[in-house]
Scaffold this motif. Structure first.
Motif, PDB file in Angstrom:
ATOM      1  N   GLY A 141      11.858 -23.919 -24.287  1.00 57.25           N
ATOM      2  CA  GLY A 141      11.270 -24.198 -25.592  1.00 57.25           C
ATOM      3  C   GLY A 141      11.230 -23.018 -26.542  1.00 57.25           C
ATOM      4  O   GLY A 141      10.770 -23.155 -27.668  1.00 57.25           O
ATOM      5  N   LEU A 142      11.700 -21.836 -26.119  1.00 53.89           N
ATOM      6  CA  LEU A 142      11.705 -20.666 -26.994  1.00 53.89           C
ATOM      7  C   LEU A 142      13.127 -20.142 -27.132  1.00 53.89           C
ATOM      8  O   LEU A 142      13.685 -19.561 -26.198  1.00 53.89           O
ATOM      9  CB  LEU A 142      10.794 -19.557 -26.471  1.00 53.89           C
ATOM     10  N   VAL A 143      13.714 -20.379 -28.301  1.00 54.57           N
ATOM     11  CA  VAL A 143      15.070 -19.923 -28.592  1.00 54.57           C
ATOM     12  C   VAL A 143      14.973 -18.762 -29.574  1.00 54.57           C
ATOM     13  O   VAL A 143      14.313 -18.866 -30.613  1.00 54.57           O
ATOM     14  CB  VAL A 143      15.941 -21.048 -29.196  1.00 54.57           C
ATOM     15  N   ILE A 144      15.616 -17.659 -29.211  1.00 57.86           N
ATOM     16  CA  ILE A 144      15.635 -16.509 -30.104  1.00 57.86           C
ATOM     17  C   ILE A 144      17.065 -16.263 -30.581  1.00 57.86           C
ATOM     18  O   ILE A 144      18.030 -16.630 -29.907  1.00 57.86           O
ATOM     19  CB  ILE A 144      15.051 -15.239 -29.445  1.00 57.86           C
ATOM     20  N   THR A 145      17.158 -15.676 -31.755  1.00 59.20           N
ATOM     21  CA  THR A 145      18.439 -15.287 -32.324  1.00 59.20           C
ATOM     22  C   THR A 145      18.551 -13.777 -32.248  1.00 59.20           C
ATOM     23  O   THR A 145      17.631 -13.066 -32.647  1.00 59.20           O
ATOM     24  CB  THR A 145      18.553 -15.766 -33.789  1.00 59.20           C
ATOM     25  N   HIS A 146      19.678 -13.316 -31.723  1.00 59.42           N
ATOM     26  CA  HIS A 146      19.951 -11.882 -31.611  1.00 59.42           C
ATOM     27  C   HIS A 146      20.794 -11.435 -32.805  1.00 59.42           C
ATOM     28  O   HIS A 146      21.693 -12.160 -33.239  1.00 59.42           O
ATOM     29  CB  HIS A 146      20.712 -11.586 -30.316  1.00 59.42           C
ATOM     30  N   PHE A 147      20.481 -10.242 -33.301  1.00 54.30           N
ATOM     31  CA  PHE A 147      21.193  -9.659 -34.429  1.00 54.30           C
ATOM     32  C   PHE A 147      21.665  -8.260 -34.068  1.00 54.30           C
ATOM     33  O   PHE A 147      21.067  -7.576 -33.241  1.00 54.30           O
ATOM     34  CB  PHE A 147      20.275  -9.549 -35.654  1.00 54.30           C
TER      35      PHE A 147
END
Length: 153
Positions: A141-147
Motif C-alpha cells: 500500500g505504500l508506493v514511492i517514486t525515486h528521483f
C-alpha cells in the motif's frame, strides 16, 4: 520574504532532536493524508532511532528559533542521498524545502524519493533538476517514486 537561513543540525542534542522529530511527524502525517497511506516508517520513528541514524542534518529555524524544516542525507563523496526532507505543515510554501535541497552540492549525483502521490514534493524535486527513475512498492500500500539528479560538471 528573506531567504531562509540553512544551518547544520546536531540531532545528538536532545532539544534539537525533539524539534526535528516533531516536524518530521507532522510532515509525514500530512504526506500520509496526501498519499492515502500511513505506512511511512519515519511517521512512527522514535527519538532514539532518529538520533541513532548515521545521517547529516540541515535545518531552517523560524523567528522564534524553532526548527520548521529539516533535511537528512548521506554523502559518500560521489552521491548525495537525501534520506528525508520535512517541513512543518504550517510552514509550507515559504521556500524552506527548496533552500535545504539547494544547499546540497550539485557537483555530485543526488538521489531522493517520495510518496508517488505526493505531488507537491514531486514538483519540487523536478523543479530542482531531479528526474524520475522508477516507482517501488516498499510496503503493502505504500508506493514511492525515486528521483535522481545527475552531477553538474
Amino acid at each position: 520574504m528573506p531567504s531562509p537561513v540553512v544551518e547544520q543540525l546536531d540531532v545528538r542534542d536532545q532539544d534539537t532532536a525533539e524539534q526535528v522529530l516533531a516536524v518530521q511527524r507532522a510532515a509525514y502525517r500530512a504526506e500520509a493524508d496526501l498519499i492515502g497511506s500511513d505506512r511511512i516508517p519515519q511517521l512512527t520513528e522514535s527519538l532514539e532511532a532518529l538520533q541513532a541514524r548515521s545521517l547529516d542534518w540541515l535545518g531552517v529555524r523560524d523567528g522564534a528559533n524553532r526548527i520548521v524544516a529539516a533535511l537528512a542525507y548521506t554523502d559518500d563523496g560521489a552521491t548525495v542521498d537525501i534520506d528525508r526532507l520535512v517541513v512543518a505543515p504550517n510552514s509550507l510554501r515559504r521556500g524552506y524545502g527548496r533552500a535545504l535541497v539547494a544547499t546540497l552540492d550539485s557537483v555530485r549525483t543526488a538521489l531522493v524519493s517520495t510518496g508517488r502521490d505526493n505531488h507537491p514534493a514531486r514538483a519540487l524535486y523536478e523543479s530542482l533538476g531531479f528526474r524520475k527513475t522508477h516507482d517501488e512498492e516498499v510496503v503493502s500500500g505504500l508506493v514511492i517514486t525515486h528521483f535522481r539528479r545527475e552531477a553538474v560538471t
